[in-house]
Design a protein around this motif. Structure first.
Motif, PDB file in Angstrom:
ATOM      1  N   PHE A 266      -5.938  51.757  26.547  1.00 26.54           N
ATOM      2  CA  PHE A 266      -4.895  52.592  25.943  1.00 26.54           C
ATOM      3  C   PHE A 266      -5.007  52.590  24.415  1.00 26.54           C
ATOM      4  N   VAL A 413       5.545  38.999  12.301  1.00 25.96           N
ATOM      5  CA  VAL A 413       4.912  39.894  13.246  1.00 25.96           C
ATOM      6  C   VAL A 413       4.042  40.909  12.501  1.00 25.96           C
TER       7      VAL A 413
ATOM      8  N   TYR B  18      11.560  43.134  16.254  1.00 26.99           N
ATOM      9  CA  TYR B  18      10.588  43.812  15.394  1.00 26.99           C
ATOM     10  C   TYR B  18      11.241  44.243  14.084  1.00 26.99           C
ATOM     11  N   LYS B  53       0.894  49.789   9.600  1.00 25.08           N
ATOM     12  CA  LYS B  53       1.930  49.174  10.426  1.00 25.08           C
ATOM     13  C   LYS B  53       2.763  50.233  11.129  1.00 25.08           C
ATOM     14  N   LYS B  59       2.263  54.183  17.813  1.00 27.23           N
ATOM     15  CA  LYS B  59       1.289  54.147  18.918  1.00 27.23           C
ATOM     16  C   LYS B  59       1.809  53.272  20.077  1.00 27.23           C
ATOM     17  N   TYR B  60       2.308  52.092  19.747  1.00 26.72           N
ATOM     18  CA  TYR B  60       2.781  51.163  20.783  1.00 26.72           C
ATOM     19  C   TYR B  60       3.961  51.746  21.550  1.00 26.72           C
ATOM     20  N   ASN B  62       4.840  54.716  21.952  1.00 31.74           N
ATOM     21  CA  ASN B  62       4.506  55.921  22.713  1.00 31.74           C
ATOM     22  C   ASN B  62       3.623  55.655  23.925  1.00 31.74           C
ATOM     23  N   HIS B  63       3.467  54.401  24.300  1.00 35.06           N
ATOM     24  CA  HIS B  63       2.718  54.107  25.536  1.00 35.06           C
ATOM     25  C   HIS B  63       3.425  54.821  26.691  1.00 35.06           C
ATOM     26  N   PRO B  64       2.684  55.523  27.545  1.00 31.73           N
ATOM     27  CA  PRO B  64       3.331  56.214  28.657  1.00 31.73           C
ATOM     28  C   PRO B  64       4.077  55.237  29.578  1.00 31.73           C
ATOM     29  N   ASP B  83       4.605  37.856  17.664  1.00 28.28           N
ATOM     30  CA  ASP B  83       3.766  38.973  18.069  1.00 28.28           C
ATOM     31  C   ASP B  83       4.678  40.002  18.743  1.00 28.28           C
ATOM     32  N   THR B  84       4.220  41.245  18.849  1.00 29.43           N
ATOM     33  CA  THR B  84       5.090  42.259  19.444  1.00 29.43           C
ATOM     34  C   THR B  84       4.684  42.565  20.884  1.00 29.43           C
ATOM     35  N   GLU B  85       5.640  43.070  21.640  1.00 25.68           N
ATOM     36  CA  GLU B  85       5.367  43.628  22.966  1.00 25.68           C
ATOM     37  C   GLU B  85       5.901  45.052  22.988  1.00 25.68           C
ATOM     38  N   THR B  87       4.406  47.778  23.256  1.00 23.30           N
ATOM     39  CA  THR B  87       3.823  48.624  24.308  1.00 23.30           C
ATOM     40  C   THR B  87       4.663  48.527  25.579  1.00 23.30           C
ATOM     41  N   LEU B  88       5.239  47.337  25.810  1.00 27.00           N
ATOM     42  CA  LEU B  88       6.099  47.159  26.986  1.00 27.00           C
ATOM     43  C   LEU B  88       7.329  48.051  26.886  1.00 27.00           C
ATOM     44  N   MET B  91       6.252  51.264  28.002  1.00 25.01           N
ATOM     45  CA  MET B  91       6.046  51.280  29.453  1.00 25.01           C
ATOM     46  C   MET B  91       7.364  51.323  30.226  1.00 25.01           C
TER      47      MET B  91
END
Lengths: 414, 115
Positions: A266, A413, B18, B53, B59-60, B62-64, B83-85, B87-88, B91
């Motif tokens: 992705f 982060v 975040y 950044k 981008k993250y 907008n993860h489908p 750290d980030t999640e 993308t979750l 999702m």
């Protein structure tokens, strides 16, 4: 389905089919059939090298067929291929040399299916847990091929246990992610280790002791290395063919820490991901050759798992520190670097790559160093019934190391 | 689906963490439970945010939508502060809009009740 999903399915299917083709190149159909029969009719606890049990042809055909079956299931479920899809399929390919076969995985998959139905949800939601969860297949065959009860009783009990394992995997695997916060890429290995420990503890209470074994073939390095070289070089070539910017995007991949969830397909696309997979495959194979280890079923599992997870967290910058950690361990500890268990610790220990990626290479070296000791000590808990023994160990190591590292170092982060 | 409320809290937790990590000191969270979906709007101020950044954030998020990934990994959202999640978050949500001005970021997330 997204438009370029077909490309991803085609690429992965070609690699799965190449396993079957290679099997038929190195052995005759009769040898393959006889070898498959041997593979399918015996217990699979650690360490059962299918190349040693059924011969190279049968082992490759088993791996290819099983992968193709799961590709078909994913196709019917109409899933888009992502990094975790590739990781799951290559993990299946790898462990089909070393404990999973075209018969023993289905009861656990059925257990996950029953759980989905019980929750009134689609099976597709749990399919990755089902794929990874086949790590506990030896739990089924250990009972099925034992001599404790009559055959009908063994069939009933082994099926019930497989279904129970599949049923409890989804809630447990999700819950246990929090223990290591995504710093162990083989989370199901950690989960399966806990489940295996529980089941084997109950088994032992009733006088049934699963038996570990050591079937470890040697002498096939040249033949298998030739196959792997073709596969990994073709991945790099295909990656550049599919995306001319693969080189610059590969540099982006090297910047990701690799902690769950970092899906390179992705984030950067299938092209650079394939290049990363090929590159890491070459590094892993070269490592085995340099330390004079054997390329066989178990080490193929380690190599293929690295390649698969190179779409989902691993790259050369975060896996090499783990190799160094295990290597340094061999200089000071009582075992040799090419002992079977240590060879597997180095290959599968790369599931701790996110520690190197997030906190720096020195912590990755420490993680590899600690893991190589812990992994030798935890197999006894589940009696070798969890094929992802290194994932179990890595979960413990990450749960132990990450809070300690955090106590000394805290960053903003990115 | 199990743990519906907890999953919503995890989405907020992840984005909120975040925002704090990029130095926000004025954050607004607005949550609405509508007939067929949940609407989560989060807005924060920021002082310095480089383009790289910002691109990553977009981008993250907008993860489908990916139910199979959510079902396995949702517990990781909001768990780590190093750290980030994000993308979750992508999702776990159906529609997402990110509006960036000179000094604010607003993320609007919609999660349907039935998939």
């Amino acid at each position: 389905m997204e438009p370029n999903n077909k490309i991803k399915i085609t690429v992965i299917t070609i690699y799965a089919a190449s396993l079957v083709a290679f099997g038929f190149i190195v052995d005759t159909p009769y040898e393959i059939a006889a070898g498959l029969l041997r593979i399918l009719t015996r217990p699979d606890t650690l360490v059962t090298d299918y190349i040693g049990v059924g011969g190279m042809g049968a082992a490759f055909v088993n791996s290819g067929l099983l992968t193709l079956m799961f590709i078909f299931i994913l196709y019917k479920l109409k899933l888009n291929y992502s990094g975790v899809t590739i990781a799951a399929l290559f993990t299946i390919s790898g462990f089909a040399f070393f404990g999973k076969n075209i018969v023993n995985v289905w009861v656990i998959v059925l257990g996950v299916f029953v759980y989905a139905r019980f929750q009134k949800e689609k099976f597709a939601k749990y399919v990755y847990i089902a794929l990874f969860g086949t790590a506990l297949s030896p739990l089924v065959t250990e009972i099925l091929f034992s001599d404790i009860w009559s055959l009908s009783m063994r069939i009933v009990v082994s099926v019930l246990i497989g279904l129970a394992v599949g049923f409890i995997l989804p809630p447990l695997s999700t819950f246990l992610l929090r223990a290591h916060q995504g710093f162990n890429l083989y989370n199901i290995g950690f989960t399966a280790g806990i489940i295996g420990t529980m089941f084997v503890s109950v088994f032992k209470s009733y006088g049934f002791f699963p038996e570990s074994q050591m079937i470890w073939s040697t002498g096939n390095n040249f033949t298998i290395a030739c196959y792997l070289a073709v596969v990994f070089i073709s991945m790099i070539v295909a990656g550049f063919y599919l995306d001319r910017d693969s080189l610059s995007k590969l540099k982006n991949i090297f910047e990701y820490p690799g902690r769950l969830i970092e899906d390179f397909v992705f984030l950067e696309g299938i092209g650079p991901t394939l290049v990363n997979m090929g590159l890491n495959g070459i590094i892993a194979t070269t490592y085995v050759i340099i330390v004079r280890g054997a390329i066989n079923g178990p080490t193929l599992a380690g190599i293929f798992t690295i390649v698969g997870f190179s779409a989902f967290g691993k790259h050369c910058r975060n896996i090499i520190p783990i190799f160094i950690g295990v290597f340094l361990g061999s200089l000071t500890k009582v075992w040799a670097i090419n002992d079977p268990a240590i060879l597997l610790a180095a290959l599968f220990g790369t599931c701790l790559a996110p520690i190197a990626g997030e906190f720096g290479w020195i912590y990755g070296v420490i993680a590899g160093f600690v893991h190589s000791s812990v992994v030798l000590n935890v197999g006894i808990l589940h009696g070798g019934t969890n094929l992802y023994n290194n994932g179990f160990s890595a979960g413990l190591v990450a749960a132990f190391l990450v809070p300690v590292i955090n106590a000394f170092r805290k960053e903003e982060v990115e | 689906m199990k743990h519906v409320n907890k999953r919503l809290c995890k989405i907020v937790d992840e984005v909120f963490t975040y925002f704090l990590n990029i130095g926000a000191n004025d954050i607004t969270v607005n949550f609405k439970d509508k007939d067929d979906h949940y609407q989560i709007n989060l807005k924060c101020n920021y002082t310095s945010m480089n383009k790289k950044k910002l691109d990553k954030l977009i981008k993250y998020i907008n993860h489908p939508k990916s139910e199979e990934m959510e079902e396995y990994y949702w517990e990781l959202a909001g768990e780590s502060d190093i750290d980030t999640e994000l993308t979750l978050v992508g999702m776990m949500t159906d529609d997402k809009t990110i509006e960036v001005t000179e000094d604010t970021i607003e993320i609007k997330l919609k999660r349907y009740k039935k998939s």
